[in-house]
Design an enzyme around this catalytic site. Structure first.
Site, PDB file in Angstrom:
ATOM      1  CB  CYS A   1      -0.923  -0.004   1.209  1.00 39.57           C
ATOM      2  SG  CYS A   1      -2.148  -1.321   1.171  1.00 39.57           S
TER       3      CYS A   1
ATOM      4  CG  ASN B   1       0.281   3.502   6.734  1.00 37.80           C
ATOM      5  OD1 ASN B   1      -0.837   3.568   6.226  1.00 37.80           O
ATOM      6  ND2 ASN B   1       0.873   2.345   6.990  1.00 37.80           N
TER       7      ASN B   1
END
Length: 264
Positions: free
Chosen positions: A146, A177
């Protein structure tokens, strides 16, 4: 981190209904940008509790070049379990691409070692890039990357990092993230004797899963606290030798957790 709440509100208000791989469905916006000045605090969201040790261990796992969940499970982290095979393997995902990118002519490239070498020896380079999107290996990965590409930039002894994330689960994934790549920026800055600058995040398909909408609406009503401060207790001889206890997160004040199921 008001900017995170602004993104949640934007998706809830403007997001397009989209079908997706999981069958759950999403509200999605395409193309979004946020910047975090790492000198002003460590960007870990405060409007719900985030488990900092899990963020650290996942990053250390990537940096080891590991693609088996045993290390994570040994530290009571199960976020990758749904995608692992019966032996615990995930295929050539992030860690392998970062540390052991295999070329057609038989070479093995350590991208992390390469970027540190470039930062130290050619800080003006525009090629200080790490990619996880190895097209030839995608079919062997349990879950496609991703967060696919990140780049470092040095100006006046200050290290900046920009990440491009092709697909982003905003409620569960994005807080991890942002914190993970901010932590990596701190670590590489320390290894290269630089100060930290900005972490810049750019998202492609930026979405809320429909089974996270209720939780997102609850979270946007909360008022953020001041960001915590990251302290690194020692400087290992190389970036691959950090341990959990090397990191202290000071003054992390947060609202209660908000439970949500991961989309598989």
């Amino acid at each position: 981190m008001k900017s995170y709440l602004v993104l949640l509100k934007k998706i809830l208000k403007e997001g397009s209904n989209r079908k997706d791989r999981t069958g759950i469905g999403t509200l999605s916006v395409f193309g979004y940008h946020m910047e975090f000045n790492l000198k002003l605090g460590f960007p870990l969201i405060t409007t719900k509790k985030c488990h900092f040790p899990a963020i650290v261990h996942e990053l250390l796992w990537f940096l080891k070049g590991d693609t088996n969940i045993k290390y994570l499970n040994d530290h009571n982290i199960s976020i990758w379990n749904p995608w692992a095979d019966e032996r615990g393997y995930l295929g050539p995902i992030y860690g392998e691409q970062w540390r052991s990118w295999k070329t057609k002519d038989g070479r093995v490239i350590d991208q992390i070692d390469n970027v540190i070498h470039l930062i130290k020896n050619n800080p003006n380079s525009r090629r200080i890039v790490v990619s996880s999107w190895n097209v030839g290996d995608l079919h062997k990965m349990a879950l496609l990357p991703c967060h696919v590409l990140f780049q470092f930039h040095v100006v006046d002894h200050v290290l900046h990092c920009q990440l491009y994330q092709r697909s982003c689960d905003v409620f569960l994934g994005l807080p991890f993230n942002i914190a993970s790549y901010s932590l990596l920026t701190h670590m590489i800055a320390q290894q290269c004797n630089l100060k930290v600058g900005n972490f810049i995040w750019t998202g492609g398909d930026v979405h809320l899963y429909k089974n996270h909408i209720k939780q997102a609406k609850k979270q946007i009503l909360r008022r953020p606290y001041l960001l915590p401060k990251l302290v690194i207790n020692r400087k290992p001889t190389q970036i691959f030798n950090y341990l959990l206890q090397d990191f202290n997160l000071l003054n992390y004040k947060y609202h209660p957790s908000i439970h949500a199921k991961i989309a598989i």
